[in-house]
Design an enzyme around this catalytic site. Structure first.
Site, PDB file in Angstrom:
ATOM      1  N   HIS A  25       0.789  -1.072  -0.059  1.00 45.81           N
ATOM      2  CA  HIS A  25      -0.163  -0.031  -0.085  1.00 45.81           C
ATOM      3  C   HIS A  25       0.875   1.293   0.015  1.00 45.81           C
ATOM      4  O   HIS A  25       1.364   1.644   1.070  1.00 45.81           O
ATOM      5  CB  HIS A  25      -0.728   0.023   1.163  1.00 45.81           C
ATOM      6  CG  HIS A  25      -1.926   1.192   1.280  1.00 45.81           C
ATOM      7  ND1 HIS A  25      -3.097   0.807   1.839  1.00 45.81           N
ATOM      8  CD2 HIS A  25      -2.142   2.208   0.741  1.00 45.81           C
ATOM      9  CE1 HIS A  25      -4.038   1.749   1.827  1.00 45.81           C
ATOM     10  NE2 HIS A  25      -3.139   2.785   1.160  1.00 45.81           N
ATOM     11  N   HIS A  36       1.531   5.272  -2.146  1.00 46.68           N
ATOM     12  CA  HIS A  36       1.086   6.206  -3.117  1.00 46.68           C
ATOM     13  C   HIS A  36       2.430   6.755  -3.530  1.00 46.68           C
ATOM     14  O   HIS A  36       3.011   7.502  -2.947  1.00 46.68           O
ATOM     15  CB  HIS A  36       0.295   7.347  -2.283  1.00 46.68           C
ATOM     16  CG  HIS A  36      -1.218   6.598  -1.642  1.00 46.68           C
ATOM     17  ND1 HIS A  36      -2.136   6.397  -2.464  1.00 46.68           N
ATOM     18  CD2 HIS A  36      -1.389   6.173  -0.496  1.00 46.68           C
ATOM     19  CE1 HIS A  36      -3.293   6.104  -1.691  1.00 46.68           C
ATOM     20  NE2 HIS A  36      -2.601   5.632  -0.732  1.00 46.68           N
ATOM     21  N   ASN A  71      -4.626   5.962  -7.170  1.00 47.24           N
ATOM     22  CA  ASN A  71      -5.439   7.270  -7.119  1.00 47.24           C
ATOM     23  C   ASN A  71      -4.460   8.274  -7.644  1.00 47.24           C
ATOM     24  O   ASN A  71      -4.136   9.367  -7.110  1.00 47.24           O
ATOM     25  CB  ASN A  71      -6.094   7.872  -5.889  1.00 47.24           C
ATOM     26  CG  ASN A  71      -5.093   7.593  -4.757  1.00 47.24           C
ATOM     27  OD1 ASN A  71      -3.874   6.825  -4.729  1.00 47.24           O
ATOM     28  ND2 ASN A  71      -5.110   8.154  -3.592  1.00 47.24           N
ATOM     29  N   ASP A 107      -8.627   2.803  -3.190  1.00 47.80           N
ATOM     30  CA  ASP A 107      -8.193   3.451  -1.965  1.00 47.80           C
ATOM     31  C   ASP A 107      -8.086   4.866  -2.026  1.00 47.80           C
ATOM     32  O   ASP A 107      -7.788   5.762  -3.000  1.00 47.80           O
ATOM     33  CB  ASP A 107      -6.618   2.898  -1.733  1.00 47.80           C
ATOM     34  CG  ASP A 107      -6.103   3.559  -0.380  1.00 47.80           C
ATOM     35  OD1 ASP A 107      -6.979   3.251   0.674  1.00 47.80           O
ATOM     36  OD2 ASP A 107      -5.259   4.074  -0.246  1.00 47.80           O
ATOM     37  N   HIS A 152     -11.062   0.013   0.864  1.00 49.95           N
ATOM     38  CA  HIS A 152     -10.785   1.258   1.755  1.00 49.95           C
ATOM     39  C   HIS A 152     -12.181   1.259   2.326  1.00 49.95           C
ATOM     40  O   HIS A 152     -13.266   1.760   1.888  1.00 49.95           O
ATOM     41  CB  HIS A 152     -10.677   2.615   0.990  1.00 49.95           C
ATOM     42  CG  HIS A 152     -10.452   3.903   1.797  1.00 49.95           C
ATOM     43  ND1 HIS A 152      -9.307   4.274   2.047  1.00 49.95           N
ATOM     44  CD2 HIS A 152     -11.636   4.240   2.204  1.00 49.95           C
ATOM     45  CE1 HIS A 152      -9.731   5.511   2.834  1.00 49.95           C
ATOM     46  NE2 HIS A 152     -11.057   5.649   2.968  1.00 49.95           N
ATOM     47  N   HIS A 206      -5.587  -0.521   5.588  1.00 44.57           N
ATOM     48  CA  HIS A 206      -5.333  -0.043   6.859  1.00 44.57           C
ATOM     49  C   HIS A 206      -6.646   0.136   7.955  1.00 44.57           C
ATOM     50  O   HIS A 206      -7.063   1.169   8.401  1.00 44.57           O
ATOM     51  CB  HIS A 206      -5.094   1.631   6.617  1.00 44.57           C
ATOM     52  CG  HIS A 206      -6.209   2.093   5.550  1.00 44.57           C
ATOM     53  ND1 HIS A 206      -7.362   2.141   5.649  1.00 44.57           N
ATOM     54  CD2 HIS A 206      -5.677   2.997   4.468  1.00 44.57           C
ATOM     55  CE1 HIS A 206      -8.149   2.771   4.410  1.00 44.57           C
ATOM     56  NE2 HIS A 206      -7.147   3.212   3.692  1.00 44.57           N
ATOM     57  N   ASN A 221      -6.196   9.281   6.918  1.00 43.37           N
ATOM     58  CA  ASN A 221      -7.606   8.555   6.604  1.00 43.37           C
ATOM     59  C   ASN A 221      -7.014   7.142   6.620  1.00 43.37           C
ATOM     60  O   ASN A 221      -6.246   6.806   5.687  1.00 43.37           O
ATOM     61  CB  ASN A 221      -7.974   9.100   5.511  1.00 43.37           C
ATOM     62  CG  ASN A 221      -9.250   8.228   5.036  1.00 43.37           C
ATOM     63  OD1 ASN A 221      -9.793   7.234   5.677  1.00 43.37           O
ATOM     64  ND2 ASN A 221     -10.015   8.744   3.890  1.00 43.37           N
ATOM     65  N   ASP A 267       0.899   2.650   3.630  1.00 44.48           N
ATOM     66  CA  ASP A 267      -0.025   3.749   3.358  1.00 44.48           C
ATOM     67  C   ASP A 267       0.639   5.006   2.973  1.00 44.48           C
ATOM     68  O   ASP A 267       0.332   6.212   3.436  1.00 44.48           O
ATOM     69  CB  ASP A 267      -1.199   3.888   4.437  1.00 44.48           C
ATOM     70  CG  ASP A 267      -2.269   4.700   3.632  1.00 44.48           C
ATOM     71  OD1 ASP A 267      -2.317   5.211   2.415  1.00 44.48           O
ATOM     72  OD2 ASP A 267      -3.248   5.315   4.369  1.00 44.48           O
ATOM     73  N   HIS A 320       2.450  14.490   0.742  1.00 41.08           N
ATOM     74  CA  HIS A 320       1.967  15.619   0.159  1.00 41.08           C
ATOM     75  C   HIS A 320       3.024  16.818   0.288  1.00 41.08           C
ATOM     76  O   HIS A 320       3.804  16.886   1.245  1.00 41.08           O
ATOM     77  CB  HIS A 320       0.826  16.155   1.269  1.00 41.08           C
ATOM     78  CG  HIS A 320      -0.267  14.971   1.031  1.00 41.08           C
ATOM     79  ND1 HIS A 320      -1.097  14.855   0.105  1.00 41.08           N
ATOM     80  CD2 HIS A 320      -0.639  14.248   1.977  1.00 41.08           C
ATOM     81  CE1 HIS A 320      -2.025  14.080   0.174  1.00 41.08           C
ATOM     82  NE2 HIS A 320      -1.887  13.553   1.539  1.00 41.08           N
TER      83      HIS A 320
END
Length: 428
Positions: free
Chosen positions: A56, A58, A90, A150, A177, A230, A276, A303, A307
């Site tokens: 998992h 990103h 995503n 997710d 999710h 998660h 989240n 996860d 950012h």
């Protein structure tokens, strides 16, 4: 490739052994091995694990390269001891077609710091209304076997059932999710005493637990595999434990931050703690640790959610949700699970390498540290303790909740098929 002799490593935390790498493969494991002109790595006092696998992650590329790229994300993965990561769908555009997942897959191959396996979206545009091209993504060069929306829940039961039926044909898995959207409208943090005191919108545990209960029943009805992303509450643990006792094909993951941090930290209003699902209570943390130890929760997944500075350095309500985690995951697991006696290093190898590789069908990863196996390996200085300094991260983003916190353990070396990607804590 030259030969590499890892001298005196504690393989899975056991007695010291030598491990000889020849090319892409482990050639021998034993004591007193002859170096024979090989490069020697002194591993005395260090623990050798199979390369870690994150189910998992990103990576943000394509579309949000200001947060992370496949290059920077895989460099961060190598620093954390990972040799394979699964990239969530995503992105912009969403990874809901064969073309997008192949792009991500090829970027991973080009950069070479770890293997990148794309995760395909369950629905077109993550909108939850129409199934994406699941078959085409599976048959593409990326060979997608894991599908997830997710960041958004597949809340329509009919769509979820169809997805489970579709992936069953090729042995795939839907990674859910679990967040009932109607129960979390305006939610900012865990619903409980702290949210009431702070006046922040509460995120009830039942919003997660109701979706998990529905989906394990759907998976049982269809005879397909479902994976819970998660997992964060004590109630969710009990549902998964019940489902497994019934023989339902469910697996579950927990993040490092849900093993360590609680909603009490939100009292600072520091958006670095906004995530989240949200940070939960001390009771939930204890339940998650116990469930990871007894196997109810199968794996640790980061996860990793990078950012840019401006998306987190703002007022709480406007801040993005998520934390980076690839470079600190193993340290947090050592702190919460190994140093507390809940898991030994063989257990860590299972939860962070073998089991995620098995769930995601990552060929060549999560294999035993033995002769004839691919040389995907991680060497850890478990005696090290140091403060987390995000300025030294390989990730493009710095939104870590551990800045300034002292954590144990440090990955010193990572090998991907015999090629060193990290040496003495530095990327090659």
């Amino acid at each position: 490739m030259s030969k590499i002799l890892i001298r005196g490593a504690e393989v899975l935390g056991g007695a010291p052994q030598d491990v000889l790498i020849d090319g892409e493969t482990i050639a021998a494991v034993g004591t007193g091995l002859d170096a024979g002109g090989a490069e020697v790595v002194d591993a005395a006092g260090k623990v050798l694990l199979p390369g870690l696998v994150d189910l998992h992650t990103h990576l943000r590329e394509p579309g949000r390269e200001d947060s992370e790229t496949v290059l920077t994300g895989t460099r961060a993965a190598a620093c954390g001891g990972y040799t394979a990561v699964f990239a969530m769908a995503n992105t912009f555009p969403v990874a809901d077609t064969a073309g997008v997942v192949e792009q991500v897959y090829r970027l991973g191959q080009e950069h070479g710091y770890c293997d990148v396996q794309p995760i395909g979206a369950v629905t077109v545009g993550l909108a939850g209304r129409q199934l994406a091209e699941l078959g085409a993504m599976h048959e593409s060069a990326a060979g997608v076997t894991v599908f997830s929306d997710d960041g958004k829940c597949v809340d329509d039961a009919v769509i979820m059932r169809r997805a489970l039926e579709y992936v069953k044909a090729f042995g795939g898995v839907v990674a859910q999710h679990a967040q009932e959207p109607r129960l979390t409208e305006g939610a900012q943090m865990n619903e409980g005493v702290v949210s009431a005191e702070l006046g922040l919108g509460g995120w009830p545990a039942v919003a997660e637990e109701s979706i998990i209960a529905r989906d394990v029943l759907l998976a049982d009805h269809v005879g397909s595999r479902v994976h819970i992303c998660h997992l964060s509450t004590a109630g969710s643990v009990e549902i998964v434990r019940w489902a497994k006792s019934r023989g339902i094909a469910v697996t579950a993951e927990v993040t490092p931050h849900h093993l360590l941090l609680t909603d009490e930290l939100v009292r600072s209003y520091n958006p670095v703690y906004k995530v989240n699902p949200p940070l939960r209570t001390e009771r939930d943390v204890r339940a998650l640790r116990e469930a990871l130890a007894d196997g109810t929760i199968d794996i640790v997944a980061t996860d990793h959610a990078p950012h840019p500075h401006e998306d987190k350095d703002c007022e709480w309500a406007a801040a993005a949700m998520g934390m980076v985690g690839l470079e600190t995951a193993l340290s947090v697991v050592q702190e919460t699970m190994v140093d507390t006696g809940l898991l030994d290093w063989a257990g860590v190898a299972d939860r962070m390498s073998s089991a995620p590789a098995r769930i995601g069908r990552a060929t060549g990863h999560g294999r035993p540290v033995s002769a004839g196996e691919p040389a995907n390996l991680t060497l850890v200085d478990t005696a090290y303790r140091g403060r987390v300094d995000p300025a030294g991260f390989a990730s493009r983003s710095r939104n870590t909740p551990y800045e300034g916190r002292e954590l144990p353990g440090r990955v010193t070396h990572t090998w991907l098929r015999g090629k060193a990607t990290l040496v003495d804590g530095k990327l090659t």
